[in-house]
Design a protein around this motif. Structure first.
Motif, mmCIF file in Angstrom:
data_model
loop_
_atom_site.group_PDB
_atom_site.id
_atom_site.type_symbol
_atom_site.label_atom_id
_atom_site.label_comp_id
_atom_site.label_asym_id
_atom_site.label_seq_id
_atom_site.Cartn_x
_atom_site.Cartn_y
_atom_site.Cartn_z
ATOM 1 N N ARG A 64 -3.490 21.914 -3.420
ATOM 2 C CA ARG A 64 -2.307 21.792 -4.268
ATOM 3 C C ARG A 64 -1.760 23.198 -4.471
ATOM 4 N NH1 ARG A 64 -6.827 21.388 -7.422
ATOM 5 N NH2 ARG A 64 -7.083 23.127 -8.876
ATOM 6 N N CYS A 93 1.149 27.757 -1.117
ATOM 7 C CA CYS A 93 0.785 27.811 0.301
ATOM 8 C C CYS A 93 0.846 29.269 0.746
ATOM 9 C CB CYS A 93 1.741 26.951 1.128
ATOM 10 S SG CYS A 93 3.458 27.548 1.084
ATOM 11 N N ARG A 102 -0.853 18.504 1.318
ATOM 12 C CA ARG A 102 -0.602 18.089 -0.060
ATOM 13 C C ARG A 102 -0.248 16.604 -0.133
ATOM 14 N NH1 ARG A 102 -0.909 22.669 0.694
ATOM 15 N NH2 ARG A 102 -1.280 24.411 -0.720
ATOM 16 N N SER A 124 7.941 19.329 -3.390
ATOM 17 C CA SER A 124 7.479 18.737 -4.651
ATOM 18 C C SER A 124 8.053 17.336 -4.839
ATOM 19 C CB SER A 124 7.881 19.630 -5.833
ATOM 20 O OG SER A 124 7.316 20.910 -5.717
ATOM 21 N N LEU A 162 6.314 14.753 -2.832
ATOM 22 C CA LEU A 162 5.008 14.341 -3.362
ATOM 23 C C LEU A 162 5.149 13.183 -4.345
ATOM 24 C CD1 LEU A 162 3.266 17.814 -3.869
ATOM 25 C CD2 LEU A 162 2.756 16.111 -2.112
ATOM 26 N N THR A 197 -1.098 17.014 -9.131
ATOM 27 C CA THR A 197 -0.962 17.887 -7.974
ATOM 28 C C THR A 197 0.185 18.849 -8.256
ATOM 29 O OG1 THR A 197 -0.801 17.998 -5.570
ATOM 30 C CG2 THR A 197 0.633 16.401 -6.676
ATOM 31 N N ALA A 217 4.154 23.298 -3.261
ATOM 32 C CA ALA A 217 3.652 24.514 -2.619
ATOM 33 C C ALA A 217 4.171 25.800 -3.246
ATOM 34 C CB ALA A 217 3.995 24.490 -1.131
#
Length: 316
Positions: free
Chosen positions: A14, A17, A206, A231, A234, A269, A272
């Motif tokens: 999570r 990156c 992720r 994001s 996700l 989570t 990145a």
């Protein structure tokens, strides 16, 4: 009063990156080397907390190069920029550092190689996103056609259906992109794909971690910015994987506690570009209200590191 019990499933990987980590270091090292102000074209990464912290150190964020004085250094964001931007900086004899994620640069190089081979490009991406604009801006006008959905494929007007290649934005939904690729291949059987997947390892990992925890969670929170493509994906992946409630939050203060009433398990989570300190803040907010048990669910181990540009590795 006894707190209700709650299990928190922490997705791993999570957060940051390697490309985001590198971009932030580039700004920090530029401030060390040249002093403030250092200008940054567009948010270096899509996270308000990170941007505000760098602004406090002396970074000045602008949207266009003409907002930057000739005598101050400028950094190009991790999302990449059209080729015209560094060309203009060079014309003005500016000091500039390109913080484009190397995995985005890989897509740029792919596009140029296909163009040199006479192929027209189809890009799968989100209109208006800085990465999409930067990638499309590597080639002359009309050489890159953008598709966002499977439906867009049906209306594509191409120059030659036998001379096509496709590339993708690095932060897309793996599953959604697979559907668009299938539609492209069905309509244009000769279309050439990338040698290696364009969607980056961090996005894929992720999303994989979210798929692993979502079916076990009453709700799932993604820590990230509303303008962060990875994001937002996700949140979509969590919903598609069977989690009945998923929410994007920038900080703990944005959590909708009423929507979480009566739950027994929450997945957490982060996109990145979200730092771990914001995930800790969210976990602490749950500890204030619940008797929390934390379980980390690790689906991949990341050891990727990218080098800092040479200009920032040598003394001033």
């Amino acid at each position: 009063m006894t707190k209700p019990s709650l299990t928190l499933y922490l997705a791993a990987p999570r957060g940051f990156c390697a490309g985001v980590d590198r971009a932030i270091k580039i700004v920090e090292l530029a401030l060390e080397k040249w002093g403030a102000p250092v200008y940054v074209r567009h948010e270096i990464v899509h996270n308000r907390y990170v941007v505000d912290a760098l602004r406090e150190q002396g970074a000045v964020f602008v949207e266009e190069l003409d907002e930057v004085p000739d005598d101050r250094p400028v950094i190009f964001s991790a999302h990449g920029v059209p080729k015209a931007v560094p060309a203009e900086a060079a014309r003005r004899n500016m000091v500039y550092v390109d913080a484009t994620c190397p995995l985005v640069s890989k897509v740029h190089i792919e596009a140029e190689r296909h163009h040199e081979n006479g192929l027209q490009m189809v890009m799968i991406g989100h209109a208006g996103h800085p990465e999409t604009l930067g990638t499309m801006g590597q080639l002359p006008e009309g050489e890159v056609l953008l598709v966002e959905t499977v439906e867009d494929v049906a209306t594509l007007d191409v120059r030659d259906p036998d001379r096509l290649a496709f590339i993708t934005q690095t932060t897309l939904s793996v599953d959604d992109t697979a559907g668009i690729v299938a539609a492209l291949q069905a309509r244009f059987p000769a279309i050439v794909g990338p040698h290696k997947e364009d969607i980056c390892y961090a996005t894929t990992n992720r999303q994989g971690a979210v798929k692993a925890i979502a079916p076990h969670c009453d709700a799932l929170l993604v820590v990230g910015a509303p303008n962060s493509s990875n994001s937002r994906r996700l949140v979509e992946v969590a919903t598609a994987a069977g989690c009945r409630y998923s929410q994007l939050v920038q900080r703990a203060a944005e959590i909708d506690w009423r929507a979480l009433d009566g739950i027994a398990s929450v997945g957490i989570t982060a996109g990145a570009s979200a730092p771990e300190i914001l995930i800790d803040e969210v976990v602490d907010a749950f500890r204030d209200r619940y008797d929390v048990t934390v379980e980390t669910v690790e689906t991949a181990v990341e050891r990727v590191e990218f080098k800092i540009p040479r200009a920032l590795r040598v003394p001033a």
